[in-house]
Design a protein around this motif. Structure first.
Motif, short mmCIF file in Angstrom:
data_model
loop_
_atom_site.label_atom_id
_atom_site.label_comp_id
_atom_site.label_asym_id
_atom_site.label_seq_id
_atom_site.Cartn_x
_atom_site.Cartn_y
_atom_site.Cartn_z
N ALA A 7 33.71 81.12 42.06
CA ALA A 7 33.69 80.91 40.72
C ALA A 7 35.03 80.67 40.02
O ALA A 7 36.12 81.24 40.30
N ALA A 8 35.02 79.92 39.08
CA ALA A 8 36.49 79.81 38.33
C ALA A 8 36.96 80.99 37.60
O ALA A 8 38.19 80.95 37.45
N ALA A 9 36.01 81.74 37.12
CA ALA A 9 36.40 83.16 36.46
C ALA A 9 35.17 84.18 36.78
O ALA A 9 34.01 83.69 36.98
N TYR A 10 35.31 85.23 36.54
CA TYR A 10 34.33 86.29 36.42
C TYR A 10 34.77 87.37 35.45
O TYR A 10 35.70 87.52 34.93
N GLU A 11 33.65 88.04 34.88
CA GLU A 11 33.63 89.01 34.08
C GLU A 11 34.70 90.19 34.27
O GLU A 11 34.78 90.54 35.55
N GLY A 12 35.71 90.41 33.53
CA GLY A 12 36.70 91.22 33.57
C GLY A 12 38.05 90.96 34.13
O GLY A 12 39.10 91.63 34.46
N MET A 13 38.10 89.52 34.69
CA MET A 13 39.12 88.92 35.25
C MET A 13 40.12 88.61 34.18
O MET A 13 40.03 88.24 33.22
N ALA A 14 41.67 88.98 34.60
CA ALA A 14 42.50 88.50 33.68
C ALA A 14 42.63 87.04 33.65
O ALA A 14 42.55 86.44 34.70
N ALA A 15 42.62 86.50 32.49
CA ALA A 15 42.72 85.09 32.29
C ALA A 15 43.88 84.20 32.65
O ALA A 15 43.68 82.87 32.71
N ASP A 16 45.04 84.77 32.47
CA ASP A 16 46.14 84.08 32.72
C ASP A 16 47.41 84.90 33.06
O ASP A 16 47.04 86.29 33.34
N GLN A 17 48.60 84.55 33.39
CA GLN A 17 49.71 85.19 33.71
C GLN A 17 50.57 85.54 32.62
O GLN A 17 51.77 85.83 32.92
N GLY A 18 50.15 85.50 31.47
CA GLY A 18 50.94 85.74 30.38
C GLY A 18 51.20 87.02 30.21
O GLY A 18 50.64 88.03 30.87
N PRO A 19 52.06 87.42 29.23
CA PRO A 19 52.37 89.01 29.06
C PRO A 19 50.92 89.63 28.67
O PRO A 19 50.26 88.97 27.70
N ALA A 20 50.90 90.74 29.16
CA ALA A 20 49.87 91.62 28.82
C ALA A 20 50.01 92.78 28.97
O ALA A 20 51.04 93.06 29.50
N THR A 21 49.14 93.99 28.26
CA THR A 21 49.66 95.19 28.30
C THR A 21 48.27 95.78 28.84
O THR A 21 47.22 95.55 28.18
N ILE A 22 48.45 96.43 29.94
CA ILE A 22 47.05 97.11 30.59
C ILE A 22 47.52 98.65 30.71
O ILE A 22 48.53 99.09 31.28
N VAL A 23 46.66 99.58 30.39
CA VAL A 23 46.68 101.02 30.50
C VAL A 23 45.55 101.47 31.41
O VAL A 23 44.74 100.87 31.55
N SER A 24 45.99 102.71 32.04
CA SER A 24 44.95 103.41 32.74
C SER A 24 44.29 104.70 32.01
O SER A 24 45.12 105.02 31.18
N ARG A 25 42.98 104.39 32.19
CA ARG A 25 42.26 105.43 31.35
C ARG A 25 40.90 106.09 32.26
O ARG A 25 40.60 105.27 33.09
N THR A 26 40.75 107.31 32.12
CA THR A 26 39.72 107.80 32.69
C THR A 26 38.41 107.76 32.09
O THR A 26 38.18 107.95 30.81
N VAL A 27 37.40 107.18 32.89
CA VAL A 27 36.11 106.94 32.47
C VAL A 27 35.40 108.34 32.26
O VAL A 27 35.22 109.29 33.06
N GLU A 28 34.65 108.49 31.10
CA GLU A 28 33.98 109.74 30.60
C GLU A 28 32.45 109.40 30.60
O GLU A 28 31.73 110.55 30.48
N THR A 29 32.04 108.27 30.53
CA THR A 29 30.87 108.04 30.22
C THR A 29 29.88 108.19 31.72
O THR A 29 30.31 107.73 32.70
N PRO A 30 28.97 109.13 31.61
CA PRO A 30 28.08 109.26 32.85
C PRO A 30 27.57 108.35 33.54
O PRO A 30 27.79 108.26 34.75
N GLU A 31 27.29 107.10 33.03
CA GLU A 31 26.67 105.95 33.61
C GLU A 31 28.09 104.98 34.17
O GLU A 31 27.90 104.14 34.80
N GLY A 32 29.19 105.16 33.84
CA GLY A 32 30.31 104.50 33.96
C GLY A 32 30.53 103.49 32.83
O GLY A 32 29.72 103.39 31.85
N VAL A 33 31.70 102.57 33.02
CA VAL A 33 31.99 101.54 32.35
C VAL A 33 31.98 100.21 33.20
O VAL A 33 32.86 100.26 34.03
N GLY A 34 31.25 99.16 32.76
CA GLY A 34 31.29 97.91 33.33
C GLY A 34 32.54 97.22 33.36
O GLY A 34 33.08 97.15 32.46
N PHE A 35 32.84 96.23 34.41
CA PHE A 35 33.99 95.31 34.29
C PHE A 35 33.85 94.24 33.25
O PHE A 35 32.43 93.69 32.93
N GLY A 36 34.71 93.98 32.22
CA GLY A 36 34.75 92.89 31.26
C GLY A 36 33.88 93.58 30.01
O GLY A 36 33.65 92.67 29.32
#
Length: 147
Positions: free
Chosen positions: A13-42
């Motif tokens: 596939a050309a792209a998928y949900e949650g995939m970084a769209a390009d190699q441009g500058p980005a800020t990405i942080v790490s966070r702990t999931v608190e929701t019992p069901e989890g958090v989906g990609f994208g």
């Protein structure tokens, strides 16, 4: 053990949900999931109860959860980070998401209370500085730029 996959597409596939769209500058942080069901990609991440926590729903938008193909598989087979896992959250940059409504390139983005990204302002919270880079019908993949 049964086979995990028995057929393969001619091209990925050309792209998928949650995939970084390009190699441009980005800020990405790490966070702990608190929701019992989890958090989906994208999906949208909201401020959790703890400073470093995120939730799948809430009042304060924190970013978009990036996909991680090395993440532990969930029991349901869904692409998500489970409660207690560390998720990468993009707060600035471009990421592929599924839009809940038709979206046009250049239009502002909003988030529903359930964490879906949409172009519809009605009853939804604006994502500060976010614009759609591409157009797509409801349920389609669209590139979202977080500024």
């Amino acid at each position: 053990m049964p086979p995990v996959q028995t057929s393969y597409p001619g091209r990925p596939a050309a792209a998928y949900e949650g995939m970084a769209a390009d190699q441009g500058p980005a800020t990405i942080v790490s966070r702990t999931v608190e929701t019992p069901e989890g958090v989906g990609f994208g999906r949208a991440a909201f401020q959790g109860a703890r400073d470093e926590g995120i939730a799948a729903a809430g009042a304060v938008f924190r970013g978009i959860v990036l996909a991680d193909r090395n993440a532990r598989p969930s029991p349901t087979g869904a692409d998500l980070f489970a409660k207690g896992e560390t998720a990468p959250v993009m707060v600035r940059g471009a990421v592929w998401v599924v839009t809940a409504s038709a979206a046009s390139a250049g239009s502002p983005a909003y988030v529903t209370a359930a964490g879906a990204v949409t172009a519809s302002a009605s009853g939804n919270a604006p994502i500060p500085g976010a614009l759609f880079d591409t157009s797509a019908p409801a349920g389609g993949l669209v590139r979202l730029r977080l500024n």
